[in-house]
Design an enzyme around this catalytic site. Structure first.
Site, PDB file in Angstrom:
ATOM      1  N   ASP A   1      -1.785   0.164  -3.224  1.00  0.00           N
ATOM      2  CA  ASP A   1      -1.215   0.733  -2.005  1.00  0.00           C
ATOM      3  C   ASP A   1      -2.258   1.611  -1.328  1.00  0.00           C
ATOM      4  O   ASP A   1      -2.635   2.661  -1.852  1.00  0.00           O
ATOM      5  CB  ASP A   1       0.035   1.543  -2.335  1.00  0.00           C
ATOM      6  CG  ASP A   1       0.766   2.053  -1.101  1.00  0.00           C
ATOM      7  OD1 ASP A   1       0.327   1.743   0.024  1.00  0.00           O
ATOM      8  OD2 ASP A   1       1.787   2.744  -1.263  1.00  0.00           O
TER       9      ASP A   1
ATOM     10  N   LYS B   1      -2.653   3.944  -6.146  1.00  0.00           N
ATOM     11  CA  LYS B   1      -2.913   4.511  -4.836  1.00  0.00           C
ATOM     12  C   LYS B   1      -4.419   4.502  -4.561  1.00  0.00           C
ATOM     13  O   LYS B   1      -5.210   5.072  -5.326  1.00  0.00           O
ATOM     14  CB  LYS B   1      -2.384   5.945  -4.744  1.00  0.00           C
ATOM     15  CG  LYS B   1      -0.867   6.049  -4.817  1.00  0.00           C
ATOM     16  CD  LYS B   1      -0.203   5.492  -3.569  1.00  0.00           C
ATOM     17  CE  LYS B   1       1.294   5.763  -3.571  1.00  0.00           C
ATOM     18  NZ  LYS B   1       1.955   5.225  -2.365  1.00  0.00           N
TER      19      LYS B   1
ATOM     20  N   ASP C   1       4.701  -1.607   4.724  1.00  0.00           N
ATOM     21  CA  ASP C   1       5.570  -0.497   4.342  1.00  0.00           C
ATOM     22  C   ASP C   1       5.783   0.412   5.544  1.00  0.00           C
ATOM     23  O   ASP C   1       6.783   0.291   6.262  1.00  0.00           O
ATOM     24  CB  ASP C   1       4.969   0.273   3.169  1.00  0.00           C
ATOM     25  CG  ASP C   1       5.802   1.487   2.755  1.00  0.00           C
ATOM     26  OD1 ASP C   1       6.897   1.692   3.317  1.00  0.00           O
ATOM     27  OD2 ASP C   1       5.363   2.243   1.875  1.00  0.00           O
TER      28      ASP C   1
ATOM     29  N   LYS D   1      12.840   0.993   2.573  1.00  0.00           N
ATOM     30  CA  LYS D   1      13.173   2.321   2.060  1.00  0.00           C
ATOM     31  C   LYS D   1      14.312   2.916   2.877  1.00  0.00           C
ATOM     32  O   LYS D   1      14.286   2.870   4.109  1.00  0.00           O
ATOM     33  CB  LYS D   1      11.946   3.237   2.121  1.00  0.00           C
ATOM     34  CG  LYS D   1      10.800   2.771   1.242  1.00  0.00           C
ATOM     35  CD  LYS D   1       9.581   3.676   1.373  1.00  0.00           C
ATOM     36  CE  LYS D   1       8.456   3.211   0.469  1.00  0.00           C
ATOM     37  NZ  LYS D   1       7.230   4.033   0.646  1.00  0.00           N
TER      38      LYS D   1
ATOM     39  N   GLU E   1      -0.524  -3.155  -0.454  1.00  0.00           N
ATOM     40  CA  GLU E   1       0.504  -2.579   0.415  1.00  0.00           C
ATOM     41  C   GLU E   1      -0.122  -1.750   1.534  1.00  0.00           C
ATOM     42  O   GLU E   1      -1.022  -0.949   1.291  1.00  0.00           O
ATOM     43  CB  GLU E   1       1.441  -1.712  -0.424  1.00  0.00           C
ATOM     44  CG  GLU E   1       2.631  -1.153   0.326  1.00  0.00           C
ATOM     45  CD  GLU E   1       3.623  -0.475  -0.604  1.00  0.00           C
ATOM     46  OE1 GLU E   1       4.587   0.108  -0.088  1.00  0.00           O
ATOM     47  OE2 GLU E   1       3.432  -0.521  -1.837  1.00  0.00           O
TER      48      GLU E   1
END
Length: 359
Positions: free
Chosen positions: A191, A164, A244, A268, A219
């Site tokens: 991400d 992250k 995403d 998701k 991402e």
């Protein structure tokens, strides 16, 4: 096999380590579980996580949707009508994707139990397909903290690390370098959770490339609605870029494909509304030549188990992102999916294999 009742339960489970991204910090898993019962007392389970900064849905809102308009759709019906039921669930309300996903999964779980099938089998997969590789997330932090976490996670069997970033573009390269040095054999993906501007994203990604840090993909580098900015980043760098938060629906994905705005997509359940829509997203992305993973959003074993079953049945091009309930100090349910190093393990029991809720 008529559905007679819909019940909602709130589950909260403490995390063993704080989960920190560019968007939020949380120390608890908070989710609404829906339980759909038929006239033989068989349950089907689904869940809707509370993720304010991504879906905007609350536990109270999910419960109101599930016990109101979505219950109105399913009570008195049979899961023999699974295709019609799940379509009507999608059409019953606008938005509320987490609640829709919870009801959709609960219906699939109940249908699988009624047929004596695992959820993987119900979705068209083969019996015995029950070990699905997953990455593990390294929460946003300072380079030394990230390096230590990377070494520990790799030693525990996670060979794909999701780092992250996006909290400070000026030091993000140092963060990735620390992880690479600590886990030289790991696959590393990054991400940003919408944390960069397009110019920052291009600058950071090119610096990662110049440093030879071997990043698999980046991402959601920019704000979710900035499709032009996402396309600008994708065109300007060699590293693959994944969408995403920019993709909730089939329409969203079509916009990404038409603009060539990303190379991969993270699907998701709580963003798109359920297993059927998720499967369509994977198929549409694959047909367009895009890479795919299935992700999770701090769900427990119910939501993650359903996502893993989808991966087992239809596949993805990259290792998926299914570590959400690995973060929980203890499971909030009895039975269901579990972890073995870098794999999520699905039970051989019917449906999701959930025996009940803890406590």
């Amino acid at each position: 096999m008529t559905i007679t009742e819909v019940r909602c339960h709130r589950l909260t489970a403490p995390l063993h380590t704080p989960f920190v991204t560019a968007l939020r910090r949380t120390e608890h898993l908070e989710t609404t579980v829906v339980e759909v019962l038929d006239d033989d007392g068989r349950p089907g389970y689904g869940e809707a996580p509370q993720v304010w900064r991504v879906t905007g849905e609350s536990l109270a809102g999910a419960e109101a949707c599930l016990s109101g308009p979505l219950a109105d759709v399913v009570v008195g019906r049979s899961v023999d009508d699974l295709e019609d039921l799940t379509r009507e669930v999608q059409d019953a309300v606008v938005g509320n994707f987490g609640a829709k996903a919870a009801m959709d999964v609960a219906l699939h779980d109940l249908a699988a139990r009624c047929g004596g099938l695992t959820l993987v089998q119900l979705l068209g997969g083969e019996a015995g397909t029950n070990r699905i590789a997953t990455d593990v997330t390294l929460s946003a932090g300072e380079p030394d903290e990230l390096g230590a976490a990377a070494a520990k996670r790799f030693a525990e069997g996670f060979t794909v690390l999701k780092l992250k970033v996006g909290t400070d573009a000026t030091t993000d390269v140092a963060r990735v370098r620390a992880v690479r040095e600590a886990a030289p054999q790991a696959a590393i993906r990054v991400d940003a959770n919408q944390g960069w501007t397009p110019d920052e994203a291009i600058r950071v990604i090119r610096a990662l490339e110049d440093a030879g840090l071997g990043v698999e993909f980046v991402e959601q580098p920019v704000e979710r609605y900035d499709i032009d900015g996402l396309a600008e980043v994708t065109a300007a760098v060699e590293t693959s870029v994944m969408a995403d938060e920019s993709v909730f629906s089939l329409r969203d994905l079509r916009a990404i494909i038409d603009r060539r705005a990303a190379d991969l997509v993270n699907v998701k359940l709580a963003k798109c509304g359920g297993l059927g829509v998720a499967r369509q997203l994977l198929e549409q992305a694959r047909a367009a030549g895009m890479g795919t993973i299935v992700g999770s959003m701090m769900e427990g074993p119910i939501g993650v188990g359903a996502a893993a079953a989808l991966v087992a049945a239809v596949g993805t091009t990259q290792v998926s992102d299914l570590d959400a309930f690995w973060w929980a100090r203890e499971s909030p349910v009895v039975g269901g999916a579990s972890y073995d190093g870098g794999f999520i393990v699905l039970p051989d029991a019917a449906g999701l294999g959930i025996e009940g809720l803890s406590g």
